[in-house]
Design an enzyme around this catalytic site. Structure first.
Site, PDB file in Angstrom:
ATOM      1  N   HIS A 194      -0.112  -5.207  11.448  1.00  0.00           N
ATOM      2  CA  HIS A 194      -1.299  -4.569  10.861  1.00  0.00           C
ATOM      3  C   HIS A 194      -2.536  -5.254  11.434  1.00  0.00           C
ATOM      4  CE1 HIS A 194      -4.000  -2.784   8.081  1.00  0.00           C
ATOM      5  NE2 HIS A 194      -3.893  -3.639   7.087  1.00  0.00           N
ATOM      6  N   ASP A 206      -7.436  -9.949   8.111  1.00  0.00           N
ATOM      7  CA  ASP A 206      -6.717 -10.997   7.375  1.00  0.00           C
ATOM      8  C   ASP A 206      -5.369 -11.308   8.032  1.00  0.00           C
ATOM      9  OD1 ASP A 206      -6.272  -8.334   6.493  1.00  0.00           O
ATOM     10  OD2 ASP A 206      -5.334  -9.009   4.639  1.00  0.00           O
ATOM     11  N   HIS A 233       1.092 -11.190   2.092  1.00  0.00           N
ATOM     12  CA  HIS A 233       0.262 -11.877   1.097  1.00  0.00           C
ATOM     13  C   HIS A 233       1.157 -12.332  -0.060  1.00  0.00           C
ATOM     14  CE1 HIS A 233      -3.578 -10.568   2.774  1.00  0.00           C
ATOM     15  NE2 HIS A 233      -3.185  -9.314   2.733  1.00  0.00           N
ATOM     16  N   HIS A 249     -11.717  -8.311   1.006  1.00  0.00           N
ATOM     17  CA  HIS A 249     -12.264  -7.045   1.498  1.00  0.00           C
ATOM     18  C   HIS A 249     -13.777  -7.060   1.269  1.00  0.00           C
ATOM     19  CE1 HIS A 249      -8.424  -4.326   1.315  1.00  0.00           C
ATOM     20  NE2 HIS A 249      -8.591  -4.860   2.506  1.00  0.00           N
ATOM     21  N   GLU A 260      -5.768  -5.271  10.270  1.00  0.00           N
ATOM     22  CA  GLU A 260      -6.884  -5.792   9.464  1.00  0.00           C
ATOM     23  C   GLU A 260      -7.000  -7.296   9.720  1.00  0.00           C
ATOM     24  OE1 GLU A 260      -8.756  -4.249   5.568  1.00  0.00           O
ATOM     25  OE2 GLU A 260      -6.610  -4.037   5.297  1.00  0.00           O
ATOM     26  N   HIS A 281      -1.112   0.494   4.245  1.00  0.00           N
ATOM     27  CA  HIS A 281      -2.168   1.318   3.693  1.00  0.00           C
ATOM     28  C   HIS A 281      -3.221   1.735   4.724  1.00  0.00           C
ATOM     29  CE1 HIS A 281      -5.342  -2.011   3.073  1.00  0.00           C
ATOM     30  NE2 HIS A 281      -4.360  -2.541   3.759  1.00  0.00           N
ATOM     31  N   TYR A 334      -2.573  -5.139  -7.317  1.00  0.00           N
ATOM     32  CA  TYR A 334      -2.606  -4.803  -5.890  1.00  0.00           C
ATOM     33  C   TYR A 334      -2.265  -3.331  -5.680  1.00  0.00           C
ATOM     34  CZ  TYR A 334      -2.041  -5.741  -0.876  1.00  0.00           C
ATOM     35  OH  TYR A 334      -2.188  -5.747   0.483  1.00  0.00           O
ATOM     36  N   ASP A 363       1.477  -5.751   4.205  1.00  0.00           N
ATOM     37  CA  ASP A 363       0.794  -5.651   2.902  1.00  0.00           C
ATOM     38  C   ASP A 363       1.702  -5.094   1.794  1.00  0.00           C
ATOM     39  OD1 ASP A 363      -1.771  -6.630   3.568  1.00  0.00           O
ATOM     40  OD2 ASP A 363      -2.391  -4.692   4.359  1.00  0.00           O
TER      41      ASP A 363
HETATM   42 FE1  FEO Z   1      -4.506  -4.418   4.955  1.00  0.00          FE
HETATM   43 FE2  FEO Z   1      -3.770  -7.572   4.077  1.00  0.00          FE
HETATM   44  O1  FEO Z   1      -4.624  -6.259   5.065  1.00  0.00           O
END
Ligand code: FEO
Length: 396
Positions: free
Chosen positions: A79, A83, A226, A23, A81, A146, A193, A165
């Site tokens: 998602h 990543d 992850h 991030h 984002e 999230h 996390y 996530d």
């Molecule tokens: Fe909310 Fe692993 O990105």
């Protein structure tokens, strides 16, 4: 290299052993991370999520070893984002017509990130996609868990929840499954996390988990985006989340301080001495804010039933390190925790009040007005700090 998850489901992600900040610079990843992508080969071929942008070419090249890209029928973007979606531009430049399934907010996010008009298909909770061989993908919106676009995908037949996530950790491992890794390392990363990412959304976490449990779906595997995949007793991490979502606290007092000439450090240590005199069971942890990783500090705040935050007064304020960690603490909206402030000063001494104000704004119950010390603590001030610690222990 692809790895078998179950039957016709393989992991085709990227283990990022060298990642140390995530991030941007906001989250420390002492143990690396992984970006988990999954390939399902049933009558229909489905790709669930991709990997972070810097690894896009490597990801697509590896994927091509597993499947002719033109044979991919559906892409699921749980998602947006980067990543997880970061390899979509590379992949979709090769197969531009493939349908991309995501939430309505997912379309906004993906368009916002990449400015591309891909073949989006929006889904809502309960919508499903037939993938043949008697199996279906069922979608569950995970709004604000999230991000507004977050979603999970459940695969019937194999009973796999692709949770994105949720339930993940920044933890690099080649071993892929939860039962194969060091459990202390794994749960340390899980709680870090949760504390750093999910704390502000705890009320939603509890509600969403109860909603998903209410579907009575058998869950054999939770395949996160992850870290490791939960295959051994996957509900253990769901139960942990329920626990963490309920104003979590352990019998711990966390003391954070910054110091210029050691006066505030001495105060911290003497307050700790007093707490221990009054309560032999409570765990006491001290952290110099300027010398400690901020995400590790947040994890120790999350575990605490009460915190003490100290800074010398500098000018008319507090140290920049203390201000920085307080900004994080305030934004995470911890629940059910007590707090107080302390610090040395040389003239006007506004620091303690400033810290107290931010803690109150962040939802902490202030136990008192805190304790200040003019100049470096002398014998009387040291005794006052020890007495303050005893008193604090009794109040929390
Ligand atoms: Fe909310 Fe692993 O990105």
């Amino acid at each position: 290299m692809a790895k078998l998850v179950k039957n016709n489901v393989t992991w085709v992600g990227k283990v990022d052993w060298e990642l140390r900040r995530f991030h941007g610079d906001e989250y420390s990843t002492h143990k690396g991370s992984s970006y988990n992508s999954y390939l399902i080969k049933e009558e229909k071929n489905v790709l669930i999520d991709t990997v972070w942008q810097p690894y896009a070419k490597e990801f697509v090249a590896n994927l091509e070893r597993e499947i002719d890209l033109s044979k991919i029928d559906y892409v699921i973007a749980n998602h947006a984002e980067i990543d997880h979606s970061g390899s979509l531009p590379e992949l979709l430049s090769r197969i531009p017509k493939v349908p991309v399934y995501c939430t309505e907010n997912g379309v906004k996010s993906l368009k916002g990130h990449y400015h591309k008009d891909w073949n989006f298909r929006t889904v809502k909770t309960g919508d499903s996609l037939d993938i043949g061989n008697g199996k279906k993908l069922v979608f569950v919106e995970m709004r604000m868990l999230h991000w507004p676009d977050s979603m999970a995908t459940y695969m019937t037949g194999d009973n796999i929840l692709f949770s994105n996530d949720a339930f993940g950790q920044h933890f690099a491992s080649e071993l892929l499954f939860n039962d194969l890794v060091d459990q202390d390392e794994l749960f340390d990363e899980c709680i870090k996390y949760y504390a750093n990412i999910l704390t502000p959304f705890s009320a939603l976490v509890e509600k969403k988990i109860q909603e998903v449990l209410g579907f009575n779906l058998p869950i054999d595997i939770i395949a996160t985006s992850h870290g490791i995949i939960w295959r051994d007793n996957p509900t253990q991490i769901v139960l942990k989340y329920l626990d963490w979502a309920k104003a979590y606290k352990e019998n711990q007092i966390t003391i954070l301080y910054d110091t210029m000439w050691n006066g505030t450090r001495i105060m911290a240590e003497k307050i700790a001495e007093g707490i221990h005199q009054a309560d032999k069971d409570v765990t006491i942890k001290l952290f110099n804010i300027a010398k400690t990783d901020k995400n590790d500090i947040i994890t120790e705040v999350f575990k605490a039933k009460a915190i003490l935050v100290g800074s010398p007064t500098i000018g008319k304020g507090i140290s920049s390190g203390t201000a920085g960690i307080l900004e994080e603490i305030e934004g995470l909206k911890f629940k059910g925790k007590k707090a107080a402030a302390f610090g040395c000063y040389g003239w006007s001494g506004e620091g303690v009040k400033k810290i107290s104000n931010v803690l109150a704004k962040g939802g902490f119950e202030l136990v008192d007005e805190g304790i200040r010390c003019l100049w470096n603590p002398d014998e009387a001030s040291v005794a006052a700090c020890v007495a303050y610690g005893r008193d604090f222990a009794a109040k929390v």
